[in-house]
Design a protein around this motif. Structure first.
Motif, PDB file in Angstrom:
ATOM      1  N   ARG A  14      59.011  39.072  89.485  1.00 32.64           N
ATOM      2  CA  ARG A  14      59.615  38.217  90.516  1.00 32.64           C
ATOM      3  C   ARG A  14      60.697  38.979  91.273  1.00 32.64           C
ATOM      4  O   ARG A  14      60.826  38.846  92.486  1.00 32.64           O
ATOM      5  CB  ARG A  14      60.225  36.956  89.899  1.00 32.64           C
ATOM      6  N   ASP A  69      68.758  27.871  86.061  1.00 33.78           N
ATOM      7  CA  ASP A  69      68.708  27.402  87.445  1.00 33.78           C
ATOM      8  C   ASP A  69      69.259  28.454  88.404  1.00 33.78           C
ATOM      9  O   ASP A  69      68.715  28.669  89.492  1.00 33.78           O
ATOM     10  CB  ASP A  69      69.499  26.104  87.598  1.00 33.78           C
ATOM     11  N   ALA A  72      66.766  31.190  88.780  1.00 31.92           N
ATOM     12  CA  ALA A  72      65.645  30.716  89.595  1.00 31.92           C
ATOM     13  C   ALA A  72      66.011  30.736  91.076  1.00 31.92           C
ATOM     14  O   ALA A  72      65.193  31.120  91.926  1.00 31.92           O
ATOM     15  CB  ALA A  72      65.234  29.316  89.159  1.00 31.92           C
ATOM     16  N   ARG A  73      67.228  30.324  91.409  1.00 33.14           N
ATOM     17  CA  ARG A  73      67.662  30.352  92.812  1.00 33.14           C
ATOM     18  C   ARG A  73      67.798  31.775  93.314  1.00 33.14           C
ATOM     19  O   ARG A  73      67.394  32.093  94.440  1.00 33.14           O
ATOM     20  CB  ARG A  73      68.988  29.599  92.964  1.00 33.14           C
ATOM     21  N   LEU A  77      62.531  31.363  93.114  1.00 30.59           N
ATOM     22  CA  LEU A  77      61.336  30.878  92.443  1.00 30.59           C
ATOM     23  C   LEU A  77      60.896  29.544  93.036  1.00 30.59           C
ATOM     24  O   LEU A  77      61.733  28.697  93.357  1.00 30.59           O
ATOM     25  CB  LEU A  77      61.600  30.702  90.938  1.00 30.59           C
ATOM     26  N   ASP A  79      58.640  25.877  92.587  1.00 31.74           N
ATOM     27  CA  ASP A  79      58.680  24.890  91.507  1.00 31.74           C
ATOM     28  C   ASP A  79      57.869  25.328  90.298  1.00 31.74           C
ATOM     29  O   ASP A  79      58.304  25.158  89.146  1.00 31.74           O
ATOM     30  CB  ASP A  79      58.165  23.533  92.011  1.00 31.74           C
ATOM     31  N   GLU A  81      57.088  28.416  89.385  1.00 33.10           N
ATOM     32  CA  GLU A  81      57.725  29.561  88.736  1.00 33.10           C
ATOM     33  C   GLU A  81      58.972  29.132  87.969  1.00 33.10           C
ATOM     34  O   GLU A  81      59.241  29.632  86.862  1.00 33.10           O
ATOM     35  CB  GLU A  81      58.073  30.616  89.790  1.00 33.10           C
ATOM     36  N   ARG A  82      59.747  28.211  88.546  1.00 31.05           N
ATOM     37  CA  ARG A  82      60.928  27.713  87.843  1.00 31.05           C
ATOM     38  C   ARG A  82      60.525  27.008  86.545  1.00 31.05           C
ATOM     39  O   ARG A  82      61.151  27.232  85.489  1.00 31.05           O
ATOM     40  CB  ARG A  82      61.703  26.745  88.746  1.00 31.05           C
ATOM     41  N   THR A  83      59.506  26.173  86.602  1.00 32.31           N
ATOM     42  CA  THR A  83      59.039  25.493  85.399  1.00 32.31           C
ATOM     43  C   THR A  83      58.560  26.500  84.366  1.00 32.31           C
ATOM     44  O   THR A  83      58.835  26.359  83.160  1.00 32.31           O
ATOM     45  CB  THR A  83      57.891  24.528  85.754  1.00 32.31           C
ATOM     46  N   LEU A  85      59.631  29.560  83.981  1.00 38.48           N
ATOM     47  CA  LEU A  85      60.812  30.194  83.403  1.00 38.48           C
ATOM     48  C   LEU A  85      61.415  29.322  82.302  1.00 38.48           C
ATOM     49  O   LEU A  85      61.784  29.817  81.228  1.00 38.48           O
ATOM     50  CB  LEU A  85      61.846  30.464  84.497  1.00 38.48           C
TER      51      LEU A  85
END
Length: 292
Positions: A14, A69, A72-73, A77, A79, A81-83, A85
Motif C-alpha cells: 500500500r 485509523d 489507514a488515512r 486505504l 473501505d 483495505e481498511r477493513t 487492516l
C-alpha cells in the motif's frame, strides 16, 4: 498463513502505491523504491518512525483502533483495505479466533429448505458462495447460467477460483473480461484470508493455485482486497450468448461467512430476453437440475 508476513507485505504494497504528491508532500531526493518512505507515513499517521517501522515488520498485535485509523488515512486505504487492516490486527492479537464463524469439520453446508424456497422464488439467477469462492447453492436459473462451471467442476462444490485459473479456455469464454474477473476473484480470496487466517481449506486452495497458475500467483502477490457489493458483470453463455447483468451481493447474517448474490437484467434488454429463453429451457426435463 504467516500473519507477520501478511501484515508486512500488505503495508509495504500500500505504501508503494502512494506518491508524495498524492498526500501533499514535496518529492525530495531520490527514492530507491516507489511510493512513500516509512518516515513520511509515520509523520502522516502521527506516530514515530520507529513505531511505524515496527508495525510494518508485522507487529500489529495490541495496536489501538485509533492508530490503525491513522495509518489507514495516511495510506489512503479504501473501505475494503481498511477493513482488511483491522482483520490483520485482530489476527495478530488473537481476537480473530473468537470472531470466526464456527464450522463443522467435514460437513458440507447445504441450504435450509426455506432458504432454497427463497432462491427458487427469485426470477433472476441467484447463487450463494463462501469466501473461498465455492458455489454452494443456487436456483435453477443460477445453475443454468453457470452450467460451464458445473461441467468443469471435479467433485463438489464447484469452485469459481479453480474454474477461473485452471480451466482457462472455458473461463475465458465465460468471462469476456477475464482479467477483471480474475482480479475480483483473487481480491475476494485475499479479503477472506485476512478475515479468517486459520481456514485450512483456504490455505490449501491458495497453495494449489499458486503452484499451478502464474496468473494467480502474480495477482496474489499484489495483496489487493475488495468489497464485492454491487455493480454490473458480463458473461458469455454458451447457448444464449452475451449477458449483461446487474448484481447485488449481501453477507448472510443467518449463515456467517456466506454471501448471497442476486442477478437481474434491464427490463426489455437483449439480456432479459436471453434469460427468458434460458429460463424456459430449465423447465424442460432434460435440462432440469438432477436433484429437483
Amino acid at each position: 498463513m504467516d500473519n507477520r508476513a501478511e501484515v508486512r507485505e500488505f503495508l509495504t504494497s500500500r505504501r508503494a502505491k502512494i506518491t508524495p504528491q498524492a498526500v501533499g508532500l514535496p518529492d525530495v531526493g531520490s527514492r530507491r523504491v516507489p511510493g512513500l518512505r516509512r518516515g513520511e507515513v509515520a509523520a502522516l499517521a502521527g506516530v514515530s518512525i520507529e513505531y511505524y517501522a515496527k508495525l510494518e515488520r508485522g507487529a500489529l498485535g495490541g495496536v489501538s483502533a485509533s492508530v490503525l485509523d491513522s495509518i489507514a488515512r495516511a495510506l489512503q486505504l479504501d473501505d475494503a483495505e481498511r477493513t482488511h487492516l483491522f482483520h490483520l490486527a485482530h489476527a495478530a492479537d488473537g481476537t480473530s479466533a473468537g470472531m470466526r464463524p464456527r464450522r463443522r469439520a467435514g460437513k458440507r453446508w447445504t441450504p435450509r429448505p426455506s432458504l432454497q424456497w427463497v432462491l427458487d422464488n427469485f426470477n433472476g439467477p441467484a447463487i450463494i458462495r463462501n469466501g473461498r469462492m465455492d458455489l454452494l447453492a443456487c436456483n435453477q436459473l443460477g445453475r443454468a447460467m453457470h452450467a460451464t462451471l458445473y461441467d468443469a467442476s471435479v467433485g463438489e462444490p464447484p469452485s469459481f477460483a479453480r474454474f477461473t485459473f485452471l480451466d482457462l479456455d472455458a473461463a475465458h469464454d465465460f468471462y469476456p473480461d477475464w482479467d477483471t474477473a480474475a482480479d475480483i476473484c483473487v481480491a475476494i480470496l485475499r479479503t477472506e484470508a485476512g478475515r479468517d487466517p486459520h481456514d485450512k481449506d483456504l490455505h490449501d486452495l491458495v497453495g494449489e493455485l499458486s503452484t499451478r497458475s502464474l496468473d494467480f500467483r502474480r495477482r496474489w502477490s499484489s495483496h489487493d482486497v475488495r468489497q464485492h457489493g454491487a455493480g454490473t458483470k458480463y458473461f458469455h453463455h454458451r447457448v444464449v450468448g452475451d449477458l449483461e447483468l446487474a448484481y447485488e451481493s449481501v453477507d448472510m447474517i443467518s449463515d456467517l461467512g456466506l454471501t448471497l448474490t442476486l442477478y437481474a437484467a434491464e427490463p426489455g434488454s437483449p439480456t432479459a430476453h436471453a434469460l427468458d429463453l434460458l429460463a424456459s429451457w430449465t423447465t424442460q426435463p432434460t435440462l432440469t437440475h438432477p436433484d429437483a
